[in-house]
Design a protein around this motif. Sequence first.
Motif, PDB file in Angstrom:
ATOM      1  N   ARG A 184      75.812  16.309 152.101  1.00  0.00           N
ATOM      2  CA  ARG A 184      75.181  16.930 153.275  1.00  0.00           C
ATOM      3  C   ARG A 184      74.949  18.427 153.071  1.00  0.00           C
ATOM      4  NH1 ARG A 184      80.253  15.469 154.381  1.00  0.00           N
ATOM      5  NH2 ARG A 184      81.791  16.868 155.343  1.00  0.00           N
ATOM      6  N   TYR A 185      75.726  19.033 152.211  1.00  0.00           N
ATOM      7  CA  TYR A 185      75.547  20.453 151.922  1.00  0.00           C
ATOM      8  C   TYR A 185      74.440  20.651 150.880  1.00  0.00           C
ATOM      9  CZ  TYR A 185      80.099  20.230 154.171  1.00  0.00           C
ATOM     10  OH  TYR A 185      81.126  19.955 155.041  1.00  0.00           O
ATOM     11  N   LEU A 186      74.385  19.780 149.908  1.00  0.00           N
ATOM     12  CA  LEU A 186      73.320  19.851 148.909  1.00  0.00           C
ATOM     13  C   LEU A 186      71.965  19.579 149.539  1.00  0.00           C
ATOM     14  CD1 LEU A 186      74.969  17.919 145.915  1.00  0.00           C
ATOM     15  CD2 LEU A 186      75.031  20.378 146.399  1.00  0.00           C
ATOM     16  N   ALA A 187      71.943  18.743 150.575  1.00  0.00           N
ATOM     17  CA  ALA A 187      70.691  18.357 151.224  1.00  0.00           C
ATOM     18  C   ALA A 187      69.993  19.535 151.902  1.00  0.00           C
ATOM     19  CB  ALA A 187      70.951  17.251 152.246  1.00  0.00           C
ATOM     20  N   THR A 188      70.705  20.635 152.124  1.00  0.00           N
ATOM     21  CA  THR A 188      70.085  21.805 152.760  1.00  0.00           C
ATOM     22  C   THR A 188      69.085  22.492 151.842  1.00  0.00           C
ATOM     23  OG1 THR A 188      71.800  23.333 151.960  1.00  0.00           O
ATOM     24  CG2 THR A 188      72.195  22.227 154.075  1.00  0.00           C
ATOM     25  N   GLY A 189      69.216  22.255 150.527  1.00  0.00           N
ATOM     26  CA  GLY A 189      68.337  22.923 149.570  1.00  0.00           C
ATOM     27  C   GLY A 189      68.721  24.363 149.293  1.00  0.00           C
ATOM     28  N   LEU A 190      69.870  24.797 149.789  1.00  0.00           N
ATOM     29  CA  LEU A 190      70.291  26.192 149.650  1.00  0.00           C
ATOM     30  C   LEU A 190      71.233  26.438 148.475  1.00  0.00           C
ATOM     31  CD1 LEU A 190      70.924  27.030 153.424  1.00  0.00           C
ATOM     32  CD2 LEU A 190      68.925  27.626 152.030  1.00  0.00           C
ATOM     33  N   ILE A 191      71.701  25.351 147.842  1.00  0.00           N
ATOM     34  CA  ILE A 191      72.640  25.487 146.721  1.00  0.00           C
ATOM     35  C   ILE A 191      71.878  25.436 145.408  1.00  0.00           C
ATOM     36  CG2 ILE A 191      74.672  24.505 145.589  1.00  0.00           C
ATOM     37  CD1 ILE A 191      75.169  25.649 148.417  1.00  0.00           C
ATOM     38  N   GLU A 192      72.080  26.437 144.561  1.00  0.00           N
ATOM     39  CA  GLU A 192      71.336  26.550 143.311  1.00  0.00           C
ATOM     40  C   GLU A 192      72.031  25.896 142.121  1.00  0.00           C
ATOM     41  OE1 GLU A 192      70.416  30.663 142.677  1.00  0.00           O
ATOM     42  OE2 GLU A 192      69.214  30.811 144.505  1.00  0.00           O
ATOM     43  N   GLN A 193      73.343  25.713 142.199  1.00  0.00           N
ATOM     44  CA  GLN A 193      74.079  25.093 141.087  1.00  0.00           C
ATOM     45  C   GLN A 193      75.460  24.680 141.570  1.00  0.00           C
ATOM     46  OE1 GLN A 193      73.922  26.771 136.983  1.00  0.00           O
ATOM     47  NE2 GLN A 193      76.145  26.877 137.107  1.00  0.00           N
ATOM     48  N   VAL A 194      76.009  23.638 140.952  1.00  0.00           N
ATOM     49  CA  VAL A 194      77.380  23.205 141.218  1.00  0.00           C
ATOM     50  C   VAL A 194      78.123  23.134 139.890  1.00  0.00           C
ATOM     51  CG1 VAL A 194      78.882  21.394 142.144  1.00  0.00           C
ATOM     52  CG2 VAL A 194      76.670  21.869 143.250  1.00  0.00           C
ATOM     53  N   GLN A 217      76.604  12.990 139.930  1.00  0.00           N
ATOM     54  CA  GLN A 217      75.663  12.057 140.536  1.00  0.00           C
ATOM     55  C   GLN A 217      75.069  12.624 141.830  1.00  0.00           C
ATOM     56  OE1 GLN A 217      74.312   9.253 139.434  1.00  0.00           O
ATOM     57  NE2 GLN A 217      73.074   9.200 141.307  1.00  0.00           N
ATOM     58  N   GLN A 218      75.884  13.276 142.625  1.00  0.00           N
ATOM     59  CA  GLN A 218      75.389  13.882 143.857  1.00  0.00           C
ATOM     60  C   GLN A 218      74.354  14.969 143.551  1.00  0.00           C
ATOM     61  OE1 GLN A 218      78.530  14.942 146.719  1.00  0.00           O
ATOM     62  NE2 GLN A 218      79.884  13.454 145.714  1.00  0.00           N
ATOM     63  N   CYS A 219      74.621  15.741 142.502  1.00  0.00           N
ATOM     64  CA  CYS A 219      73.675  16.794 142.104  1.00  0.00           C
ATOM     65  C   CYS A 219      72.362  16.187 141.595  1.00  0.00           C
ATOM     66  CB  CYS A 219      74.296  17.682 141.033  1.00  0.00           C
ATOM     67  SG  CYS A 219      75.605  18.747 141.659  1.00  0.00           S
ATOM     68  N   VAL A 220      72.460  15.113 140.832  1.00  0.00           N
ATOM     69  CA  VAL A 220      71.260  14.448 140.332  1.00  0.00           C
ATOM     70  C   VAL A 220      70.408  13.951 141.497  1.00  0.00           C
ATOM     71  CG1 VAL A 220      70.416  12.416 139.078  1.00  0.00           C
ATOM     72  CG2 VAL A 220      72.274  13.797 138.115  1.00  0.00           C
ATOM     73  N   GLU A 221      71.059  13.398 142.500  1.00  0.00           N
ATOM     74  CA  GLU A 221      70.330  12.881 143.663  1.00  0.00           C
ATOM     75  C   GLU A 221      69.504  13.967 144.351  1.00  0.00           C
ATOM     76  OE1 GLU A 221      72.978  10.883 146.353  1.00  0.00           O
ATOM     77  OE2 GLU A 221      73.836   9.635 144.755  1.00  0.00           O
ATOM     78  N   TYR A 222      70.010  15.195 144.338  1.00  0.00           N
ATOM     79  CA  TYR A 222      69.311  16.297 145.003  1.00  0.00           C
ATOM     80  C   TYR A 222      68.673  17.266 144.015  1.00  0.00           C
ATOM     81  CZ  TYR A 222      71.208  14.520 149.320  1.00  0.00           C
ATOM     82  OH  TYR A 222      71.500  13.704 150.389  1.00  0.00           O
ATOM     83  N   ASP A 223      68.658  16.864 142.734  1.00  0.00           N
ATOM     84  CA  ASP A 223      68.008  17.643 141.674  1.00  0.00           C
ATOM     85  C   ASP A 223      68.542  19.076 141.598  1.00  0.00           C
ATOM     86  OD1 ASP A 223      66.256  17.704 139.513  1.00  0.00           O
ATOM     87  OD2 ASP A 223      64.647  18.602 140.703  1.00  0.00           O
ATOM     88  N   ILE A 224      69.856  19.190 141.649  1.00  0.00           N
ATOM     89  CA  ILE A 224      70.519  20.493 141.605  1.00  0.00           C
ATOM     90  C   ILE A 224      71.282  20.615 140.285  1.00  0.00           C
ATOM     91  CG2 ILE A 224      72.357  21.892 142.659  1.00  0.00           C
ATOM     92  CD1 ILE A 224      71.498  20.639 145.348  1.00  0.00           C
ATOM     93  N   PRO A 225      71.134  21.707 139.555  1.00  0.00           N
ATOM     94  CA  PRO A 225      71.840  21.882 138.286  1.00  0.00           C
ATOM     95  C   PRO A 225      73.349  21.698 138.426  1.00  0.00           C
ATOM     96  CG  PRO A 225      70.155  23.552 138.516  1.00  0.00           C
ATOM     97  CD  PRO A 225      70.214  22.843 139.832  1.00  0.00           C
ATOM     98  N   PHE A 226      73.921  21.013 137.438  1.00  0.00           N
ATOM     99  CA  PHE A 226      75.353  20.716 137.433  1.00  0.00           C
ATOM    100  C   PHE A 226      75.948  21.111 136.096  1.00  0.00           C
ATOM    101  CE2 PHE A 226      78.666  17.787 135.965  1.00  0.00           C
ATOM    102  CZ  PHE A 226      79.641  18.008 136.919  1.00  0.00           C
ATOM    103  N   TRP A 227      77.129  21.756 136.149  1.00  0.00           N
ATOM    104  CA  TRP A 227      77.818  22.176 134.931  1.00  0.00           C
ATOM    105  C   TRP A 227      79.264  21.702 134.972  1.00  0.00           C
ATOM    106  CZ3 TRP A 227      79.893  27.743 133.798  1.00  0.00           C
ATOM    107  CH2 TRP A 227      80.413  27.792 132.489  1.00  0.00           C
ATOM    108  N   PHE A 228      79.637  20.857 134.013  1.00  0.00           N
ATOM    109  CA  PHE A 228      81.034  20.474 133.815  1.00  0.00           C
ATOM    110  C   PHE A 228      81.632  21.539 132.910  1.00  0.00           C
ATOM    111  CE2 PHE A 228      83.996  17.092 131.703  1.00  0.00           C
ATOM    112  CZ  PHE A 228      85.079  17.622 132.382  1.00  0.00           C
ATOM    113  N   LYS A 229      82.371  22.450 133.491  1.00  0.00           N
ATOM    114  CA  LYS A 229      82.826  23.640 132.776  1.00  0.00           C
ATOM    115  C   LYS A 229      83.992  23.378 131.831  1.00  0.00           C
ATOM    116  CE  LYS A 229      84.954  28.123 133.627  1.00  0.00           C
ATOM    117  NZ  LYS A 229      85.666  28.899 134.660  1.00  0.00           N
ATOM    118  N   GLN A 230      85.047  22.731 132.345  1.00  0.00           N
ATOM    119  CA  GLN A 230      86.215  22.502 131.506  1.00  0.00           C
ATOM    120  C   GLN A 230      87.018  21.311 132.014  1.00  0.00           C
ATOM    121  OE1 GLN A 230      88.467  26.183 131.754  1.00  0.00           O
ATOM    122  NE2 GLN A 230      89.623  25.442 133.515  1.00  0.00           N
TER     123      GLN A 230
END
Length: 268
Positions: A184-194, A217-230
């Motif tokens: 629901r937060y990603l759906a706002t379109g205001l988040i640039e990366q997770v 998967q949630q990021c893919v659904e909203y086409d938001i860049p995702f980084w698995f850092k560590q």
Amino acid sequence: VVIESTIFETYHKASKYAGGGIMATWNPWHGCRKVSPGCLNCCVYRRDAEFGKDSSFIARTSSFDLPVKRNRKGIYKLQPDEGAVYTCMNSDFFVEEADEWRPEAWKMIRERDDLHFVIITKRIHRFQVGLPKDWEEGYDNVTICCTCENQNMADYRLPIFLNLPIRHRTIIHEPMLEWIEIRRYLATGLIEQVTCGGESGPEARICDYAWILEIMQQCVEYDIPFWFKQTGAKFKKGNRIYHIERKDQMHQAEKAGVNYRYERNIIK
């Protein structure tokens, strides 16, 4: 009171991260107080303890004015080609004890509009304390990263985060302590990366790979860049728990190949 930053270097020239990126850090003050579950095994507290330091004592550092420092030729020591400037990595930019120093820090950030500052915080509820009068909808050279280690913190911090005047917003789940739902937060379109990551240190809590994949998967659904850092020090995959040395945690995360639309140094 001014202290030397002896635990972390205040400035890393072309320091490597995530398999070859570069970054700089600016720690205008040092020390913090624990405010939520993610703080339990704080690396600053852990490393300060090795030197007999009290991490709850908050003071300006000798590098407070690093962004405007110049070399003998009159050139700024911090340059844009050194990457984004990660700010207050030994503290929290919005910690209460820094209220009197923050206006001057904002002034330096405004002056150095050729640099991009990344501010990671657990105190997004204090964001507007001492905010510059010319902030308006946000400085274009500032990214605010809201950290949410569990569902409770996500549901408390993210609604506040999304209603603040911020031009660039990212989320980090680190240390990630459980499965988290943020659609629901990603759906706002205001988040640039997770970004997601496990916890380091001898007392690290488990990070489950299934949680990482769920956020991806949630990021893919909203086409938001995702980084698995560590991975963190205790990484669960399936029914096995792996104990991973600190030097290998970022590399192992990158090897998982689950980053989505993520580019090193995406922030210029």
